[in-house]
Design an enzyme around this catalytic site. Structure first.
Site, PDB file in Angstrom:
ATOM      1  CB  SER A 247      -1.201   0.144   1.308  1.00 25.75           C
ATOM      2  OG  SER A 247      -1.431   1.458   1.468  1.00 25.75           O
TER       3      SER A 247
ATOM      4  CG  HIS B   6      -3.984  -1.170  -1.398  1.00 25.12           C
ATOM      5  ND1 HIS B   6      -5.244  -2.186  -1.681  1.00 25.12           N
ATOM      6  CD2 HIS B   6      -4.261  -0.585  -0.318  1.00 25.12           C
ATOM      7  CE1 HIS B   6      -6.154  -1.747  -0.664  1.00 25.12           C
ATOM      8  NE2 HIS B   6      -5.755  -0.998   0.005  1.00 25.12           N
TER       9      HIS B   6
ATOM     10  CG  ASP C  70      -5.145   2.555   1.208  1.00 25.21           C
ATOM     11  OD1 ASP C  70      -5.902   2.014   0.938  1.00 25.21           O
ATOM     12  OD2 ASP C  70      -4.056   2.323   1.365  1.00 25.21           O
TER      13      ASP C  70
ATOM     14  CG  MET D 130      -7.969   7.672   2.543  1.00 23.44           C
ATOM     15  SD  MET D 130      -7.019   7.845   4.088  1.00 23.44           S
ATOM     16  CE  MET D 130      -6.415   6.340   4.030  1.00 23.44           C
TER      17      MET D 130
ATOM     18  CG  HIS E 254      -9.320   0.738  -0.156  1.00 21.94           C
ATOM     19  ND1 HIS E 254      -8.808   0.397   1.122  1.00 21.94           N
ATOM     20  CD2 HIS E 254     -10.520   0.688   0.309  1.00 21.94           C
ATOM     21  CE1 HIS E 254      -9.612   0.366   2.286  1.00 21.94           C
ATOM     22  NE2 HIS E 254     -10.709   0.560   1.762  1.00 21.94           N
TER      23      HIS E 254
ATOM     24  CG  MET F  56     -11.165   3.860   2.410  1.00 17.29           C
ATOM     25  SD  MET F  56      -9.418   3.642   2.952  1.00 17.29           S
ATOM     26  CE  MET F  56      -8.499   3.859   1.924  1.00 17.29           C
TER      27      MET F  56
ATOM     28  CG  MET G 244     -11.589  -2.132   5.548  1.00 14.21           C
ATOM     29  SD  MET G 244      -9.909  -1.786   4.719  1.00 14.21           S
ATOM     30  CE  MET G 244      -9.156  -1.053   5.858  1.00 14.21           C
TER      31      MET G 244
ATOM     32  CG  ASP H  12      -6.108  -2.459   3.260  1.00 10.47           C
ATOM     33  OD1 ASP H  12      -5.116  -2.514   3.909  1.00 10.47           O
ATOM     34  OD2 ASP H  12      -6.848  -1.543   2.907  1.00 10.47           O
TER      35      ASP H  12
HETATM   36  C1  DX5 Z   1      -5.959   2.151   5.669  1.00 11.66           C
HETATM   37  C2  DX5 Z   1      -5.647   1.692   4.227  1.00 11.66           C
HETATM   38  C3  DX5 Z   1      -4.705   0.609   4.400  1.00 11.66           C
HETATM   39  C4  DX5 Z   1      -3.152   0.859   5.222  1.00 11.66           C
HETATM   40  C5  DX5 Z   1      -2.516  -0.319   5.395  1.00 11.66           C
HETATM   41  O1  DX5 Z   1      -7.000   3.008   5.912  1.00 11.66           O
HETATM   42  O2  DX5 Z   1      -6.984   1.221   3.703  1.00 11.66           O
HETATM   43  O3  DX5 Z   1      -4.365   0.273   2.819  1.00 11.66           O
HETATM   44  O4  DX5 Z   1      -2.302   1.664   4.132  1.00 11.66           O
HETATM   45  O5  DX5 Z   1      -1.320   0.382   5.976  1.00 11.66           O
HETATM   46  P1  DX5 Z   1      -0.717  -0.866   7.196  1.00 11.66           P
HETATM   47  O6  DX5 Z   1      -0.419  -2.140   6.374  1.00 11.66           O
HETATM   48  O7  DX5 Z   1       0.570  -0.109   7.671  1.00 11.66           O
HETATM   49  O8  DX5 Z   1      -1.643  -0.954   8.261  1.00 11.66           O
HETATM   50 ZN    ZN Z   2      -6.430   0.135   1.876  1.00  9.43          ZN
END
Ligand code: DX5
Ligand code: ZN
Length: 231
Positions: A9, A34, A36, A38, A67, A69, A138, A176
């Site tokens: 990620s 991956h 993320d 947000m 992903h 969010m 999650m 994740d």
């Molecule tokens: C959290 C993200 C994850 C995050 C994982 O909101 O969706 O993908 O980057 O990071 P680690 O592996 O450090 O928990």
């Molecule tokens: Zn994620």
């Protein structure tokens, strides 16, 4: 493709050296990347959008596992697909018309992923399990990398694995949040087939390659890994 997928990620990457760090992931044998996304509404943090996806696409051949969010994800799916996303994963909490949203993702030529927060009952996924190409569990409340793994997630993975098997569904079962050499073997045993890792790759003390190698080792030998010290 490997039977068990490792998806670093980039949220945990050093963004001043993003290209180099992605190249290191690719040469060390990562399977997917991956990304993320947000929005500061659905989750408390703001991260990246289609612009970063498009930049990643230009420098890597790895499939981009995006992903989302974000609230109202359907308004942004086309932009992410055009930017080069291969998988688009939406949260059940943000999609009042989940079947339509997953069908729309497929119509854009992407794999359709569905996910849920640790506090959302697993049953919320059931109506769409047959449609999903990827189901993401999650194992932290989304918003930040580097959080502590929520142990109840293991039972949720087992539960979803059973439901997918009962349907004869071949969707990836991805996890994740807080995935590292200590938690990964338990998740693999529970039936997960894809593992997202932020800190355990990008902040691994001996570097990205060593971080990926450590996770690959526990994927290959989950039993032997139980004795190893945590990352
Ligand atoms: C959290 C993200 C994850 C995050 C994982 O909101 O969706 O993908 O980057 O990071 P680690 O592996 O450090 O928990
Ligand atoms: Zn994620």
């Amino acid at each position: 493709m490997n039977s068990h997928i490792l998806a670093p990620s980039i949220l945990a990457a050093d963004f001043t050296r993003l290209g180099e760090e992605i190249a290191a992931c690719e040469s060390a044998g990562a399977d997917w990347l991956h990304v993320d996304v947000m929005d500061g509404h659905f989750v408390p943090n703001i991260s990246m959008g289609p612009f970063i996806v498009e930049a990643c696409k230009r420098i890597t051949k790895l499939p981009l596992d995006v992903h989302l969010m974000i609230e109202k994800p359907e308004q942004h799916l086309e932009a992410f697909a055009k930017a080069g996303a291969n998988h688009l994963t939406v949260h059940v909490e943000t999609c009042p018309h989940l079947h339509r949203t997953l069908q729309y993702i497929k119509s854009l030529g992407c794999k359709a992923g569905v996910t849920l927060n640790p506090g959302t009952p697993v049953g919320a996924l059931e109506p769409v399990l047959h449609l999903a190409d990827l189901v993401l569990v999650m194992s932290v409340n989304p918003g930040f990398s580097g959080q502590t793994f929520i142990p109840e997630s293991i039972a949720r993975v087992k539960d979803i694995r059973k439901k997918l098997d009962a349907l004869g569904a071949s969707a990836w079962l991805e996890v994740d949040g807080g995935v590292n050499a200590e938690t990964l073997p338990k998740l693999r045993e529970a039936g997960a087939t894809a593992f997202v890792a932020g800190n355990a790759v990008f902040k691994y003390p001996q570097g990205i390659e060593a971080g990926i190698k450590a996770l690959r080792n526990v994927i290959a030998r989950p039993e032997g890994a139980k004795q190893s010290p945590p990352v």
